[in-house]
Design a protein around this motif. Structure first.
Motif, PDB file in Angstrom:
ATOM      1  N   ALA A  53      57.421 -22.714  12.784  1.00  0.00           N
ATOM      2  CA  ALA A  53      56.702 -23.033  14.367  1.00  0.00           C
ATOM      3  C   ALA A  53      57.686 -23.718  15.047  1.00  0.00           C
ATOM      4  CB  ALA A  53      55.481 -24.164  14.070  1.00  0.00           C
ATOM      5  N   ARG A  55      58.620 -24.765  19.441  1.00  0.00           N
ATOM      6  CA  ARG A  55      57.834 -25.257  20.671  1.00  0.00           C
ATOM      7  C   ARG A  55      58.787 -24.927  22.115  1.00  0.00           C
ATOM      8  NH1 ARG A  55      53.500 -28.913  22.022  1.00  0.00           N
ATOM      9  NH2 ARG A  55      53.434 -28.892  19.604  1.00  0.00           N
ATOM     10  N   ASN A 130      51.529 -17.526  16.284  1.00  0.00           N
ATOM     11  CA  ASN A 130      51.386 -18.464  15.190  1.00  0.00           C
ATOM     12  C   ASN A 130      49.909 -18.666  14.781  1.00  0.00           C
ATOM     13  OD1 ASN A 130      51.147 -20.829  13.723  1.00  0.00           O
ATOM     14  ND2 ASN A 130      52.456 -22.051  15.165  1.00  0.00           N
ATOM     15  N   ASN A 132      48.144 -20.178  13.045  1.00  0.00           N
ATOM     16  CA  ASN A 132      47.591 -21.499  12.861  1.00  0.00           C
ATOM     17  C   ASN A 132      47.151 -22.330  14.045  1.00  0.00           C
ATOM     18  OD1 ASN A 132      47.823 -21.909   9.709  1.00  0.00           O
ATOM     19  ND2 ASN A 132      49.956 -21.804  10.083  1.00  0.00           N
ATOM     20  N   GLN A 133      47.323 -21.564  15.259  1.00  0.00           N
ATOM     21  CA  GLN A 133      47.322 -22.297  16.411  1.00  0.00           C
ATOM     22  C   GLN A 133      46.211 -21.755  17.393  1.00  0.00           C
ATOM     23  OE1 GLN A 133      49.577 -25.533  15.672  1.00  0.00           O
ATOM     24  NE2 GLN A 133      48.930 -25.319  17.371  1.00  0.00           N
ATOM     25  N   PHE A 143      44.254 -19.964  22.117  1.00  0.00           N
ATOM     26  CA  PHE A 143      45.527 -20.917  21.494  1.00  0.00           C
ATOM     27  C   PHE A 143      45.260 -22.458  22.160  1.00  0.00           C
ATOM     28  CE2 PHE A 143      46.882 -16.761  20.451  1.00  0.00           C
ATOM     29  CZ  PHE A 143      47.950 -17.045  19.443  1.00  0.00           C
ATOM     30  N   GLY A 145      47.521 -26.408  21.703  1.00  0.00           N
ATOM     31  CA  GLY A 145      48.694 -27.314  21.285  1.00  0.00           C
ATOM     32  C   GLY A 145      50.070 -26.995  21.752  1.00  0.00           C
ATOM     33  N   ASN A 313      48.874 -31.759  15.303  1.00  0.00           N
ATOM     34  CA  ASN A 313      50.250 -31.517  15.637  1.00  0.00           C
ATOM     35  C   ASN A 313      50.457 -33.116  16.315  1.00  0.00           C
ATOM     36  OD1 ASN A 313      50.193 -29.102  15.488  1.00  0.00           O
ATOM     37  ND2 ASN A 313      50.257 -28.298  17.645  1.00  0.00           N
ATOM     38  N   ARG A 344      43.658 -24.421   7.223  1.00  0.00           N
ATOM     39  CA  ARG A 344      44.721 -23.312   7.183  1.00  0.00           C
ATOM     40  C   ARG A 344      45.005 -22.852   5.676  1.00  0.00           C
ATOM     41  NH1 ARG A 344      49.316 -25.382  10.560  1.00  0.00           N
ATOM     42  NH2 ARG A 344      50.363 -24.481   8.769  1.00  0.00           N
TER      43      ARG A 344
END
Ligand SMILES: Cc1cc2nc3c(=O)[nH]c(=O)nc-3n(C[C@H](O)[C@H](O)[C@H](O)COP(=O)(O)OP(=O)(O)OC[C@H]3O[C@@H](n4cnc5c(N)ncnc54)[C@H](O)[C@@H]3O)c2cc1C
Length: 499
Positions: A53, A55, A130, A132-133, A143, A145, A313, A344
């Protein structure tokens, strides 16, 4: 003994920061050597163990489309992507670091994040969305975060792509070759001492050295000295080789310490996870971070944190630490059947330790917690849950009232059997205390002057992260400062003849 060779740049480590430095220096024509303490099958450092992941300030969906090749127009039309620009990334960094992140370094990280991810793509790193987001509702993926992208095949995919590029650029790599000391001549770094497998050290001459060899998270003694005695028992989530060697070498060569030495990143981790990262089970498979959807109790059956304080997060690092402070360094994450499908993927893996029961009494017995206390905790919590609209894709404000700690978002009653309890402990990810650097990745002495010829990147950069970091910015920091270190190292030797 390895052949006597001269290199323009020696990079210490083979994680993401080191690879970024090696690729960036070699693409500018430098002759580069990478040194890895571990054997080849254990290369890649913590970066290997990540979920990938990463950013960056993407602005909007158009910014994502340039990075993720496999995102079709049809898929994109079903995505709700909140905007995330340099200002938003900067604010997230400042928020989680309690505004302590050094402005010069914070600015460098966020402002270079987008051009760096484009550069990574050029080097052959593949990115995917991603999973998971986002939360999906009525066919739309919303989405949240600021972390919508990850590397294909997790951290393994990331490092393997960069190893391939480094090889193509002619970078040499020596395994089982820990750097042990920096050499200096006339006030400038002139090489590195490397310990060979026969125990004898050799000096490898170099015009510049980039230290990208992690923090001290894998050294029990240093953890206890700097972080506190409770850290003796922490699980090491990644590389066993990050024992603070780079910090020691840099300090001996005139660098100055910087950053939060009593701080680290940590994560709630399966109680039965291996004590150090297991290379045969790659990927970040032991973390347990869906707790905003559920509850957390300790072995006494009591809650001790606000599970819904923020998106995971922004809280998982802190809550890992809080878990370490609990009796037996242990806690249980609790989910009922209403939220269980939303957890998750790690919760579905065969490696996940779980207790399941149809009744709360039975669950308490399986967990080994005092039944009466546990039942009281749950009933008090259920009584405190307020009405409101539940929405896991935003901070919905659906909270409890009258209990401590409260749950300030995503508070649903815990009453739908079967019930699940996942035992967790604290896994250390990486330490925050390191060495002073500037935005050219130059290592600085106590007069803030560069130690000539010495650069640092990744976990070795002090003063960037304090208390916590916004998820995905560890990799971006390695990429940005690694790439910068590689460029600066070459720049500094441009008037000396490159090999
Ligand atoms: C399980 C896990 C999951 C994570 N998930 C994410 C995520 O999804 N996103 C994110 O942004 N961050 C994540 N992180 C954090 C991330 O891994 C780090 O921030 C980042 O990878 C650090 O990169 P690095 O290159 O500085 O260090 P590393 O990747 O750890 O590399 C350090 C290297 O130095 C080598 N080394 C150490 N000492 C010596 C020596 N004396 N001589 C030679 N070599 C030496 C080590 O063997 C290693 O190769 C995760 C970390 C872990 C452990």
């Amino acid at each position: 003994m390895k052949d006597e060779k001269h290199f323009d740049v020696v990079v210490v480590g083979t994680g993401n920061a080191a690879l970024s430095a090696a690729v960036s220096a070699s693409e500018k024509g430098a002759k580069v050597l990478m040194l890895e303490k571990g054997p080849e099958h254990k290369r890649g450092g913590n970066s290997f163990f990540t979920d990938g992941a990463i950013r960056f300030a993407y602005n909007d969906l158009a910014g994502i489309k340039r990075i993720v090749d496999d995102l079709s127009e049809a898929e994109a039309s079903k995505i709700e992507m909140p905007e995330y620009d340099i200002k938003a990334f900067h604010e997230d960094l400042m928020k989680v670091t309690k505004r302590k992140s050094k402005p010069e370094l914070a600015e460098h990280l966020v402002s270079k994040s987008y051009e760096t991810i484009l550069w990574m793509k050029e080097q052959g790193v593949k990115f995917i969305m991603n999973e998971n987001q986002f939360f999906e509702k009525d066919g739309t993926k919303t989405f949240w975060g600021g972390l919508p992208v990850k590397t294909d095949n997790k951290g393994i995919g990331l490092v393997e792509a960069l190893f391939e590029k480094a090889k193509a650029n002619g970078v040499e790599i020596w395994y089982e070759s820990p750097a042990v000391k920096l050499e200096k001549k006339n006030g400038e770094i002139s090489g590195v001492q490397v310990k060979q497998s026969n125990g004898v050290s050799v000096v490898v001459p170099a015009k510049s050295v980039v230290l990208a060899c992690g923090g001290f998270e894998a050294d029990k003694k240093k953890r206890m000295e700097y972080l506190g005695d409770e850290w003796e028992e922490a699980v090491v989530r990644g590389s066993e080789y990050n024992t603070g060697d780079g910090i020691t070498m840099a300090l001996e060569a005139g660098a100055v310490r910087a950053g939060q030495y009593d701080g680290c990143h940590a994560h709630t981790t399966d109680y039965n996870a291996p004590r150090v990262g297991d290379y045969s089970k790659p990927g970040d498979i032991y973390k347990k971070s869906s707790y905003p959807l559920g509850l957390i109790v300790n072995t006494e059956g009591k809650r001790f944190v606000d599970e819904g304080a923020d998106f995971r997060n922004y809280t998982y690092a802190k809550y890992g630490k809080e878990t370490l402070k609990q009796p037996d360094h242990k806690a249980f994450q609790l989910y009922d059947s209403r939220v269980r499908p939303m957890l998750r993927v790690e919760y579905d893996l065969e490696e996940a330790t779980v207790f399941k029961a149809d009744a709360l009494e039975e669950l308490a017995v399986k967990m080994g917690v005092p039944k009466e206390v546990f039942l009281k905790t749950i009933s008090q919590y259920n009584d405190a849950v307020q009405d409101g609209e539940y929405n896991p894709s935003i901070k919905d404000g659906k909270s409890t009232q009258g209990i401590s700690p409260e749950k300030t978002n995503w508070a649903l009653k815990f009453d739908k059997a079967p019930f699940y309890a996942y035992p967790v402990t604290c896994g250390i990810t990486f330490t925050f205390g390191a060495v002073k650097v500037n935005d050219k990745a130059e290592v600085l002495d106590d007069s803030e002057q560069p130690v000539k010829g010495l650069y640092a990147a990744g976990e070795m950069v002090g003063e960037l992260f304090y208390h916590n970091y916004p998820g995905g910015s560890g990799l971006m920091s390695g990429s940005v400062f690694g790439r910068t270190a590689g460029m600066s190292a070459v720049e500094s030797i441009r008037d000396k003849t490159l090999n």
